[in-house]
Design a protein around this motif. Structure first.
Motif, mmCIF file in Angstrom:
data_model
loop_
_atom_site.group_PDB
_atom_site.id
_atom_site.type_symbol
_atom_site.label_atom_id
_atom_site.label_comp_id
_atom_site.label_asym_id
_atom_site.label_seq_id
_atom_site.Cartn_x
_atom_site.Cartn_y
_atom_site.Cartn_z
ATOM 1 N N THR A 94 0.859 -1.194 0.000
ATOM 2 C CA THR A 94 0.000 0.000 0.000
ATOM 3 C C THR A 94 0.896 1.245 0.000
ATOM 4 O O THR A 94 1.108 1.878 1.033
ATOM 5 N N PRO A 95 1.446 1.598 -1.154
ATOM 6 C CA PRO A 95 2.372 2.726 -1.221
ATOM 7 C C PRO A 95 1.667 4.059 -0.975
ATOM 8 O O PRO A 95 0.502 4.227 -1.353
ATOM 9 N N PRO A 96 2.354 5.008 -0.329
ATOM 10 C CA PRO A 96 1.783 6.357 -0.137
ATOM 11 C C PRO A 96 1.494 7.000 -1.487
ATOM 12 O O PRO A 96 2.182 6.738 -2.481
ATOM 13 N N THR A 97 0.476 7.851 -1.525
ATOM 14 C CA THR A 97 0.068 8.487 -2.771
ATOM 15 C C THR A 97 0.363 9.985 -2.756
ATOM 16 O O THR A 97 0.593 10.583 -1.693
ATOM 17 N N VAL A 98 0.324 10.578 -3.938
ATOM 18 C CA VAL A 98 0.582 12.020 -4.044
ATOM 19 C C VAL A 98 -0.502 12.810 -3.318
ATOM 20 O O VAL A 98 -0.239 13.904 -2.798
ATOM 21 N N GLY A 99 -1.710 12.253 -3.287
ATOM 22 C CA GLY A 99 -2.801 12.954 -2.628
ATOM 23 C C GLY A 99 -2.617 13.114 -1.137
ATOM 24 O O GLY A 99 -3.214 14.000 -0.515
ATOM 25 N N GLU A 100 -1.768 12.282 -0.549
ATOM 26 C CA GLU A 100 -1.522 12.370 0.886
ATOM 27 C C GLU A 100 -0.567 13.497 1.245
ATOM 28 O O GLU A 100 -0.508 13.919 2.401
ATOM 29 N N LEU A 101 0.186 13.993 0.266
ATOM 30 C CA LEU A 101 1.233 14.974 0.567
ATOM 31 C C LEU A 101 1.151 16.277 -0.218
ATOM 32 O O LEU A 101 1.577 17.317 0.275
ATOM 33 N N PRO A 184 -4.878 11.943 -7.876
ATOM 34 C CA PRO A 184 -4.456 12.005 -6.464
ATOM 35 C C PRO A 184 -4.042 10.661 -5.884
ATOM 36 O O PRO A 184 -3.281 10.618 -4.916
ATOM 37 N N ASP A 185 -4.527 9.551 -6.463
ATOM 38 C CA ASP A 185 -4.169 8.244 -5.911
ATOM 39 C C ASP A 185 -2.922 7.649 -6.570
ATOM 40 O O ASP A 185 -2.597 6.481 -6.352
ATOM 41 N N CYS A 186 -2.192 8.451 -7.315
ATOM 42 C CA CYS A 186 -0.945 7.993 -7.927
ATOM 43 C C CYS A 186 0.091 7.704 -6.838
ATOM 44 O O CYS A 186 0.352 8.557 -5.986
ATOM 45 N N PRO A 187 0.714 6.527 -6.823
ATOM 46 C CA PRO A 187 1.737 6.218 -5.815
ATOM 47 C C PRO A 187 2.956 7.125 -5.958
ATOM 48 O O PRO A 187 3.332 7.514 -7.072
ATOM 49 N N LEU A 188 3.575 7.452 -4.839
ATOM 50 C CA LEU A 188 4.798 8.256 -4.875
ATOM 51 C C LEU A 188 5.897 7.552 -5.657
ATOM 52 O O LEU A 188 6.740 8.198 -6.285
ATOM 53 N N PHE A 189 5.901 6.234 -5.638
ATOM 54 C CA PHE A 189 6.897 5.480 -6.407
ATOM 55 C C PHE A 189 6.799 5.820 -7.895
ATOM 56 O O PHE A 189 7.809 5.916 -8.585
ATOM 57 N N ASP A 190 5.575 6.002 -8.396
ATOM 58 C CA ASP A 190 5.402 6.326 -9.808
ATOM 59 C C ASP A 190 5.972 7.699 -10.137
ATOM 60 O O ASP A 190 6.514 7.920 -11.225
ATOM 61 N N TYR A 233 11.449 11.118 -0.788
ATOM 62 C CA TYR A 233 12.429 10.162 -0.295
ATOM 63 C C TYR A 233 12.308 9.983 1.215
ATOM 64 O O TYR A 233 12.425 8.862 1.737
ATOM 65 N N HIS A 234 12.073 11.082 1.922
ATOM 66 C CA HIS A 234 11.939 10.997 3.386
ATOM 67 C C HIS A 234 10.688 10.181 3.754
ATOM 68 O O HIS A 234 10.727 9.349 4.670
ATOM 69 N N THR A 235 9.603 10.415 3.031
ATOM 70 C CA THR A 235 8.359 9.688 3.302
ATOM 71 C C THR A 235 8.539 8.197 3.068
ATOM 72 O O THR A 235 8.040 7.360 3.836
ATOM 73 N N LEU A 236 9.266 7.863 2.010
ATOM 74 C CA LEU A 236 9.478 6.459 1.682
ATOM 75 C C LEU A 236 10.689 5.878 2.399
ATOM 76 O O LEU A 236 10.964 4.674 2.272
ATOM 77 N N ASP A 237 11.414 6.738 3.113
ATOM 78 C CA ASP A 237 12.614 6.299 3.847
ATOM 79 C C ASP A 237 13.611 5.654 2.908
ATOM 80 O O ASP A 237 14.199 4.601 3.203
ATOM 81 N N LEU A 238 13.851 6.280 1.729
ATOM 82 C CA LEU A 238 14.792 5.733 0.749
ATOM 83 C C LEU A 238 16.173 6.324 0.917
ATOM 84 O O LEU A 238 17.150 5.746 0.458
ATOM 85 N N LYS A 239 16.274 7.516 1.498
ATOM 86 C CA LYS A 239 17.574 8.186 1.597
ATOM 87 C C LYS A 239 17.878 8.517 3.037
ATOM 88 O O LYS A 239 16.982 8.688 3.843
#
Length: 239
Positions: A94-101, A184-190, A233-239
């Motif tokens: 359940t990846p975070p979406t652009v609509g959340e941020l 708005p439901d586009c995943p941040l990964f995309d 990146y911070h939201t996904l904890d990638l960096k």
């Protein structure tokens, strides 16, 4: 906590991750985990960033399942490791979406606005780009770079920013297709993938625009630029 509870949670999360990787890699047959990670990493920036970590979890999974003494696993993962693996599982599932941020009012300009009006909005809001509309119709992205090119081309003329429309400056965009619309439901990964894809093609993605239907005709609801990548990146904890 019961004996080997961490191993149980770890293996459950690992199975879920393996399933999500198979969906990303679009494979219908079983392949070794290392190969699965490599294949998914080619298609997903999140997997690519944590590929080495995933392979290490694969090694630990093998130790838990296959290496035993008196039918007991020789390895029991720490609580922190289990939580990290479960967090990765949740991000993939359940990846975070652009609509959340990134939903919010977007400062725009009109095709017939003067260059002074557009540049003033850029300066006031500390923006380097503005979506341009003609009435309700999206036209493109005005960038500070295009304004600079226009100024350089007219440096020897008597410049009047109150007479020059935004429309004439858009001609100086090096890549007019420098935007991407999403819902708005586009995943941040995309979003990360869009920026990477443009970069690989030798282009610069100026903005990801969020509209209610994911098209230029939709109601504009938010904007993401390269300056927002650290937040992603911070939201996904990638960096």
């Amino acid at each position: 906590m019961t004996a080997y509870e961490n191993s149980r949670r770890y293996l459950n999360a690992f199975i879920d991750i393996e399933h999500e990787l198979e969906k990303i890699a679009q494979t219908k047959r079983h392949i070794p985990f290392y190969q699965l990670v490599d294949k998914a990493a080619l298609l997903d920036p999140f997997v690519r960033d944590i590929a080495i970590e995933l392979k290490e979890y694969g090694d630990l999974r093998n130790a838990i399942v296959h290496e035993r003494i008196d039918d007991q696993p020789i390895a029991e993962p720490h609580e922190e490791v289990v939580r990290r693996l479960e967090a990765i599982r949740d991000l993939l599932r359940t990846p975070p979406t652009v609509g959340e941020l990134f939903l919010g009012r977007v400062v725009t300009c009109n095709l017939d606005d003067t260059l002074r009006e557009a540049v003033t909005r850029m300066h006031t809001h500390a923006f380097s780009k503005l979506p341009v509309y003609q009435g309700d119709r999206f036209v493109g992205i005005l960038t500070a770079e295009a304004v600079t090119y226009w100024l350089a081309d007219h440096i020897d003329n008597c410049l009047d920013l109150d007479q020059e429309p935004v429309q004439s400056v858009l001609k100086y965009l090096q890549n007019p297709d420098n935007y991407q619309f999403v819902t708005p439901d586009c995943p941040l990964f995309d979003v990360l993938r869009y920026f990477e894809d443009y970069s690989h093609r030798g282009k610069r993605l100026q903005a990801v625009l969020i509209s209610d239907d994911g098209t230029e005709k939709g109601r504009l609801m938010g904007i993401i630029t390269v300056f927002d990548l650290p937040k992603i990146y911070h939201t996904l904890d990638l960096k």
